[in-house]
Design a protein around this motif. Structure first.
Motif, mmCIF file in Angstrom:
data_model
loop_
_atom_site.group_PDB
_atom_site.id
_atom_site.type_symbol
_atom_site.label_atom_id
_atom_site.label_comp_id
_atom_site.label_asym_id
_atom_site.label_seq_id
_atom_site.Cartn_x
_atom_site.Cartn_y
_atom_site.Cartn_z
ATOM 1 N N GLY A 1 27.096 43.956 45.913
ATOM 2 C CA GLY A 1 25.688 43.766 45.573
ATOM 3 C C GLY A 1 25.321 42.355 45.197
ATOM 4 O O GLY A 1 24.270 42.111 44.591
ATOM 5 N N TYR A 2 26.139 41.398 45.601
ATOM 6 C CA TYR A 2 26.007 40.005 45.161
ATOM 7 C C TYR A 2 24.635 39.408 45.444
ATOM 8 O O TYR A 2 23.960 38.896 44.544
ATOM 9 N N PHE A 3 24.184 39.486 46.698
ATOM 10 C CA PHE A 3 22.976 38.745 47.054
ATOM 11 C C PHE A 3 21.719 39.325 46.426
ATOM 12 O O PHE A 3 20.800 38.596 46.079
ATOM 13 N N GLY A 4 21.657 40.645 46.244
ATOM 14 C CA GLY A 4 20.473 41.219 45.634
ATOM 15 C C GLY A 4 20.520 41.290 44.124
ATOM 16 O O GLY A 4 19.494 41.212 43.452
ATOM 17 N N TYR A 5 21.746 41.387 43.572
ATOM 18 C CA TYR A 5 21.866 41.735 42.157
ATOM 19 C C TYR A 5 22.282 40.573 41.265
ATOM 20 O O TYR A 5 21.728 40.392 40.180
ATOM 21 N N THR A 6 23.269 39.779 41.683
ATOM 22 C CA THR A 6 23.773 38.751 40.765
ATOM 23 C C THR A 6 23.556 37.314 41.222
ATOM 24 O O THR A 6 23.585 36.400 40.387
ATOM 25 N N TRP A 7 23.346 37.068 42.491
ATOM 26 C CA TRP A 7 23.245 35.695 43.003
ATOM 27 C C TRP A 7 22.028 34.993 42.419
ATOM 28 O O TRP A 7 20.894 35.323 42.727
ATOM 29 N N HIS A 8 22.281 34.056 41.495
ATOM 30 C CA HIS A 8 21.248 33.234 40.850
ATOM 31 C C HIS A 8 20.293 34.055 39.978
ATOM 32 O O HIS A 8 19.182 33.601 39.697
ATOM 33 N N THR A 9 20.715 35.210 39.510
ATOM 34 C CA THR A 9 19.791 36.080 38.789
ATOM 35 C C THR A 9 20.096 36.142 37.294
ATOM 36 O O THR A 9 21.102 35.636 36.804
ATOM 37 N N THR A 10 19.200 36.860 36.618
ATOM 38 C CA THR A 10 19.350 37.121 35.187
ATOM 39 C C THR A 10 20.443 38.143 34.899
ATOM 40 O O THR A 10 20.735 38.417 33.731
ATOM 41 N N LYS A 11 21.063 38.701 35.933
ATOM 42 C CA LYS A 11 22.102 39.723 35.757
ATOM 43 C C LYS A 11 23.501 39.232 36.115
ATOM 44 O O LYS A 11 24.431 40.039 36.175
ATOM 45 N N ASP A 12 23.661 37.942 36.314
ATOM 46 C CA ASP A 12 24.980 37.427 36.701
ATOM 47 C C ASP A 12 25.822 37.180 35.456
ATOM 48 O O ASP A 12 26.032 36.053 35.020
ATOM 49 N N THR A 13 26.331 38.283 34.907
ATOM 50 C CA THR A 13 26.992 38.268 33.601
ATOM 51 C C THR A 13 28.429 38.788 33.675
ATOM 52 O O THR A 13 28.842 39.399 34.671
ATOM 53 N N TYR A 14 29.172 38.532 32.599
ATOM 54 C CA TYR A 14 30.602 38.876 32.510
ATOM 55 C C TYR A 14 30.884 40.300 32.972
ATOM 56 O O TYR A 14 31.865 40.551 33.688
ATOM 57 N N ASP A 15 30.042 41.243 32.568
ATOM 58 C CA ASP A 15 30.298 42.650 32.855
ATOM 59 C C ASP A 15 30.243 42.983 34.336
ATOM 60 O O ASP A 15 30.645 44.074 34.741
ATOM 61 N N LYS A 16 29.748 42.064 35.175
ATOM 62 C CA LYS A 16 29.708 42.312 36.618
ATOM 63 C C LYS A 16 31.023 41.945 37.306
ATOM 64 O O LYS A 16 31.190 42.184 38.505
ATOM 65 N N ILE A 17 31.945 41.355 36.575
ATOM 66 C CA ILE A 17 33.235 40.987 37.168
ATOM 67 C C ILE A 17 34.116 42.229 37.299
ATOM 68 O O ILE A 17 34.249 43.007 36.361
ATOM 69 N N VAL A 18 34.737 42.383 38.460
ATOM 70 C CA VAL A 18 35.727 43.432 38.688
ATOM 71 C C VAL A 18 37.086 42.725 38.736
ATOM 72 O O VAL A 18 37.469 42.154 39.757
ATOM 73 N N PHE A 19 37.787 42.735 37.633
ATOM 74 C CA PHE A 19 38.966 41.885 37.499
ATOM 75 C C PHE A 19 40.100 42.273 38.448
ATOM 76 O O PHE A 19 40.872 41.411 38.880
ATOM 77 N N ASP A 20 40.221 43.540 38.790
ATOM 78 C CA ASP A 20 41.250 43.925 39.763
ATOM 79 C C ASP A 20 40.993 43.261 41.113
ATOM 80 O O ASP A 20 41.943 42.902 41.830
ATOM 81 N N GLU A 21 39.715 43.097 41.480
ATOM 82 C CA GLU A 21 39.389 42.416 42.728
ATOM 83 C C GLU A 21 39.730 40.921 42.634
ATOM 84 O O GLU A 21 40.215 40.319 43.598
ATOM 85 N N VAL A 22 39.458 40.323 41.484
ATOM 86 C CA VAL A 22 39.776 38.906 41.303
ATOM 87 C C VAL A 22 41.292 38.692 41.347
ATOM 88 O O VAL A 22 41.772 37.705 41.923
ATOM 89 N N LYS A 23 42.056 39.616 40.772
ATOM 90 C CA LYS A 23 43.519 39.517 40.854
ATOM 91 C C LYS A 23 43.983 39.528 42.306
ATOM 92 O O LYS A 23 44.894 38.787 42.692
ATOM 93 N N ASN A 24 43.393 40.377 43.106
ATOM 94 C CA ASN A 24 43.677 40.412 44.538
ATOM 95 C C ASN A 24 43.518 39.020 45.144
ATOM 96 O O ASN A 24 44.356 38.553 45.930
ATOM 97 N N ASN A 25 42.445 38.334 44.758
ATOM 98 C CA ASN A 25 42.152 37.018 45.323
ATOM 99 C C ASN A 25 43.089 35.945 44.807
ATOM 100 O O ASN A 25 43.370 34.967 45.514
ATOM 101 N N VAL A 26 43.571 36.102 43.577
ATOM 102 C CA VAL A 26 44.572 35.166 43.049
ATOM 103 C C VAL A 26 45.859 35.272 43.861
ATOM 104 O O VAL A 26 46.447 34.249 44.257
ATOM 105 N N ILE A 27 46.311 36.486 44.123
ATOM 106 C CA ILE A 27 47.532 36.681 44.912
ATOM 107 C C ILE A 27 47.369 36.069 46.295
ATOM 108 O O ILE A 27 48.260 35.371 46.804
ATOM 109 N N LEU A 28 46.225 36.319 46.926
ATOM 110 C CA LEU A 28 45.959 35.759 48.246
ATOM 111 C C LEU A 28 45.962 34.236 48.208
ATOM 112 O O LEU A 28 46.630 33.580 49.028
#
Length: 520
Positions: free
Chosen positions: A446-473
């Motif tokens: 939901g990045y482009f509609g929900y968090t991209w440059h918006t008032t809702k781009d906050t810590y709670d929107k992070i999915v840390f398991d997905e970010v871990k995936n990207n660290v490994i990659l």
């Protein structure tokens, strides 16, 4: 919008399951296996996210918070034994957000959900004024004749939204006939407003300037994304009067009141500060190469953000990915063959200025760059990597991806040779210079509609398991690019014809904006 259901399975169990599945299907390089284990069992992502996003907050260029984030990232790298410096590439107008209060005081009292736009002037003392809408006119002459009426008023400048529900929700609950009717009405209303602005002879930059010159007390917009509760926050177009964004619900109420003659009044108090021009920096860290120190693998993410929220997915998650990758590389691959660089760029949001500055100011690094891996589009796992127009990109990207754990790699679609990036994110600065720079494109969540440059781009929107995936990659790609005995080919594809029958051109190298003069 689809509703996602999450099952309450502990992260350590998931990590264990992934590790077990991995071990039965693919024998990992021992170094890569150490990346996987460290990421899953000893991650520092959440602690760093707290320090950066909750502690420092949004990182608008020219603000003290941007400076703090540069210093914080450099100190974090140094704490892991990584050389880190702040490379200045310019200056920017200094500004700091303060408290903002917006209240309707007539015909009844109500606190409004509103945000001061970036770089907006403060009110010094509270401004109270009647709210008015733009006039129903059809020419510039008629509009200019009306302009004196804006004196002393707060003008609602954005399109009125009759329905404040998302398209997805309307489609879910409306009958097919009603959905098509409401969709057509919305499209027509948007067209009518675009035509109106065109007919009166102004645009988003010049209209606020005209209203300010006419003596307006303030300007209010509502840059609604179409997702309930999310508004985009960009920069003010005024120099003396406050410019604010009001959530769609409150904006609509004020609009209806003003249009129907209720003469609503609001009180605006915005305590921002205009500061001296600030230096703009990139944070650059390096792990020196042991065999080919003058060849480089660059990990790339922009550190700056807009400041309607914390800048969590744009681009806090990219920064966290690259920092955690550097930590893990330093721990388990401390003597890379090639020098590994992390670049955390400033002022990306104003035109890739930090990365363009790095390209311009570091020609020897650019000459020796093996590959650039850039991440900049949200919290999701990486699902797309394209060849950016380099003919032989498949040969090396394909080889490097073979070393990536299967459960990470299987999500990724590739496109070779692809087309060169033209400016959407920082990899484009390198591609334009003929350097193999690759965007690690994420599942959007939901990045482009929900968090991209918006008032809702906050810590709670992070999915840390997905970010871990990207660290490994990212760690695996950096390792493989560093170890590769061959220097990557920079041969460019033959460019195809565009829609006009013209041969498309490779993007041109552009100079960074070194200061905020003439920036709009």
């Amino acid at each position: 919008m689809k509703i996602n259901t999450f099952f309450a399975v502990p992260a350590v169990v998931l990590a264990s399951q992934f590790a077990n599945a991995q071990s039965t299907t693919q024998k990992l390089n021992p170094i890569v296996e150490s990346f996987v284990n460290e990421t899953n069992n000893h991650s520092q992502l959440e602690d760093m996210a707290f320090e950066l996003l909750d502690g420092i907050g949004p990182r608008l260029v020219g603000t003290p918070e941007m400076q703090k984030s540069n210093e914080w990232t450099a100190n974090k790298l140094k704490s892991w034994g990584i050389d880190a410096t702040l490379q200045q590439f310019g200056t920017w107008k200094g500004w700091q957000r303060g408290t903002t209060h917006v209240d309707m005081v007539y015909p009844r009292v109500k606190s409004l959900s509103a945000t001061q736009l970036a770089w907006s002037p403060s009110t010094k003392k509270a401004v109270e004024a009647e709210v008015i809408v733009l006039p129903k006119v059809s020419s510039k002459a008629e509009f200019d004749q009306w302009l004196p009426s804006a004196k002393g008023k707060i003008v609602l400048m954005a399109q009125y939204q009759k329905i404040g529900r998302s398209d997805e929700q309307i489609k879910e609950f409306a009958t097919p006939e009603l959905y098509e009717k409401l969709k057509a009405e919305k499209e027509q209303a948007s067209k009518d407003f675009r035509d109106y602005v065109k007919n009166i002879g102004y645009d988003n930059n010049t209209l606020p300037e005209a209203l300010e010159k006419a003596g307006a007390a303030g300007i209010a917009i509502s840059n609604w994304t179409g997702i309930m509760g999310a508004n985009r926050i960009f920069g003010a177009k005024t120099s003396k009067i406050p410019m604010i964004d009001i959530d769609v619900e409150d904006y609509g109420m004020l609009y209806r009141m003003a249009e129907k003659g209720s003469k609503p009044r609001i009180k605006v108090e915005a305590q921002s500060k205009i500061l001296p021009d600030a230096k703009t920096f990139n944070t650059v860290g390096m792990i020196k190469g042991s065999e080919k120190p003058n060849e480089y693998v660059i990990l790339s993410a922009h550190l700056d953000s807009w400041d309607g929220a914390q800048g969590a997915t744009d681009n806090g998650t990219g920064v966290l990915t690259m920092l955690e990758t550097m930590r893990i590389l330093k721990k388990y691959y401390p003597n890379p063959k090639r020098t590994i660089v992390v670049g955390l760029w400033g002022s990306e949001e104003q035109g890739l200025n930090g990365s363009r500055g790095f390209v311009a100011d570091n020609p020897e690094i650019i000459k020796g760059t093996q590959a650039v891996f850039n991440q900049d589009n949200g919290t999701g796992r990486v699902v797309n990597i394209a060849g950016q127009g380099f003919v032989k990109s498949y040969d090396y990207i394909g080889k490097w991806l073979n070393a990536v754990p299967k459960n990470v790699r299987d999500h990724i679609k590739t496109d070779f040779p692809g087309m060169p990036g033209g400016g959407g994110s920082d990899h484009a600065s390198f591609v334009a210079a003929g350097v193999p720079g690759f965007s690690l494109g994420s599942l959007n969540w939901g990045y482009f509609g929900y968090t991209w440059h918006t008032t809702k781009d906050t810590y709670d929107k992070i999915v840390f398991d997905e970010v871990k995936n990207n660290v490994i990659l990212t760690a695996t790609l950096a390792y493989m690019a560093s170890e590769d005995p061959e220097f990557t080919s920079r041969e460019r594809r033959t460019m195809p014809e565009n829609d006009k029958g013209e041969i498309a051109k490779w993007p041109e190298v552009k100079e960074p904006r070194r200061d905020s003069k003439d920036y709009k």
